[in-house]
Design a protein around this motif. Structure first.
Motif, mmCIF file in Angstrom:
data_model
loop_
_atom_site.group_PDB
_atom_site.id
_atom_site.type_symbol
_atom_site.label_atom_id
_atom_site.label_comp_id
_atom_site.label_asym_id
_atom_site.label_seq_id
_atom_site.Cartn_x
_atom_site.Cartn_y
_atom_site.Cartn_z
ATOM 1 N N VAL A 199 43.908 43.368 43.420
ATOM 2 C CA VAL A 199 43.833 42.609 42.039
ATOM 3 C C VAL A 199 43.306 41.338 42.375
ATOM 4 O O VAL A 199 42.263 40.776 41.615
ATOM 5 N N PHE A 200 43.944 40.550 43.300
ATOM 6 C CA PHE A 200 43.667 39.299 43.301
ATOM 7 C C PHE A 200 42.565 39.241 44.699
ATOM 8 O O PHE A 200 43.191 39.242 45.635
ATOM 9 N N GLN A 201 41.438 38.410 44.480
ATOM 10 C CA GLN A 201 40.660 38.213 45.620
ATOM 11 C C GLN A 201 41.404 37.096 46.423
ATOM 12 O O GLN A 201 41.720 36.028 46.219
ATOM 13 N N GLY A 202 41.217 37.540 47.737
ATOM 14 C CA GLY A 202 41.882 36.373 49.025
ATOM 15 C C GLY A 202 43.178 36.507 49.242
ATOM 16 O O GLY A 202 43.827 35.725 50.064
ATOM 17 N N SER A 203 43.727 37.511 48.670
ATOM 18 C CA SER A 203 45.189 37.739 49.071
ATOM 19 C C SER A 203 45.294 38.088 50.386
ATOM 20 O O SER A 203 44.435 38.701 51.288
ATOM 21 N N ASN A 204 46.441 38.061 51.194
ATOM 22 C CA ASN A 204 46.639 38.385 52.600
ATOM 23 C C ASN A 204 48.019 38.905 52.602
ATOM 24 O O ASN A 204 49.222 38.209 52.526
ATOM 25 N N ALA A 205 48.260 40.090 53.345
ATOM 26 C CA ALA A 205 49.541 40.650 53.275
ATOM 27 C C ALA A 205 50.170 39.939 54.750
ATOM 28 O O ALA A 205 51.666 40.137 54.316
ATOM 29 N N LEU A 206 49.964 39.016 55.365
ATOM 30 C CA LEU A 206 50.593 38.358 56.096
ATOM 31 C C LEU A 206 51.457 37.363 55.531
ATOM 32 O O LEU A 206 52.515 36.841 56.296
ATOM 33 N N PHE A 207 51.465 37.323 54.329
ATOM 34 C CA PHE A 207 52.078 36.077 53.521
ATOM 35 C C PHE A 207 53.253 36.774 52.910
ATOM 36 O O PHE A 207 54.067 35.963 52.478
ATOM 37 N N TYR A 208 53.211 37.951 52.823
ATOM 38 C CA TYR A 208 54.293 38.826 52.271
ATOM 39 C C TYR A 208 55.780 38.333 52.710
ATOM 40 O O TYR A 208 56.617 38.066 51.852
ATOM 41 N N ASP A 222 50.194 41.035 45.254
ATOM 42 C CA ASP A 222 49.006 41.672 45.813
ATOM 43 C C ASP A 222 48.746 41.596 47.186
ATOM 44 O O ASP A 222 47.881 40.984 47.335
ATOM 45 N N PRO A 223 49.460 42.066 48.030
ATOM 46 C CA PRO A 223 49.335 41.759 49.290
ATOM 47 C C PRO A 223 47.963 42.623 50.093
ATOM 48 O O PRO A 223 47.521 41.827 50.951
ATOM 49 N N TRP A 224 47.284 43.388 49.280
ATOM 50 C CA TRP A 224 46.048 44.035 49.950
ATOM 51 C C TRP A 224 44.693 43.732 48.977
ATOM 52 O O TRP A 224 43.622 44.516 49.038
ATOM 53 N N SER A 225 44.880 42.567 48.233
ATOM 54 C CA SER A 225 43.673 42.411 47.411
ATOM 55 C C SER A 225 43.264 43.166 46.504
ATOM 56 O O SER A 225 42.030 43.210 46.406
#
Length: 133
Positions: free
Chosen positions: A98-107, A93-96
């Motif tokens: 569903v999950f709070q605090g996700s980060n697209a830079l970790f993809y 979930d790179p754009w948060s």
């Protein structure tokens, strides 16, 4: 073309391990913060972190030059797999949404892991290495 592509992939993935290892050795505070946030405090002691960082640098350099690939490539997969698992929420979930605090830079952790597996799959076709028989 395949020879140069595998060299480029090997050098870039190995150097990533060197960079991450050097961060643990020379920027201990950052390494501790990363260990606490993403790895449940694993190796979150200065000396353990420095030793792990030094070992990671050695593995990374071995990957870069293509030395002991039957041993270093699986270690690389384990290290990159651990990183992937640590940020899996951001991969899913790179754009948060569903999950709070996700980060697209970790993809890209997924891409790094895939590249690590690719090095193993094409190990016998990689020609510009130190351990070539």
């Amino acid at each position: 073309m395949k020879t140069w592509t595998l060299l480029f992939l090997r050098v870039s993935l190995g150097w990533l391990l060197v960079i991450w290892g050097a961060d643990k050795v020379f920027n201990v505070e950052h390494g501790m913060a990363v260990a606490n946030k993403f790895y449940f405090g694993f190796l979150a002691a200065e000396n353990a972190l420095r030793v792990a960082g030094a070992l990671q640098i050695l593995v990374g350099l071995a990957v870069v030059v293509g030395f002991a690939r039957r041993w270093t490539y699986p270690v690389q997969v384990l290290l990159n797999g651990a990183s992937l698992l640590a940020v899996m929420q951001s991969v899913i979930d790179p754009w948060s949404w569903v999950f709070q605090g996700s980060n697209a830079l970790f993809y890209p952790s997924l891409i790094i892991f895939a590249g690590s597996l690719l090095l193993i799959a094409y190990r016998d076709e990689d020609r510009l290495v130190l351990d070539r028989a």
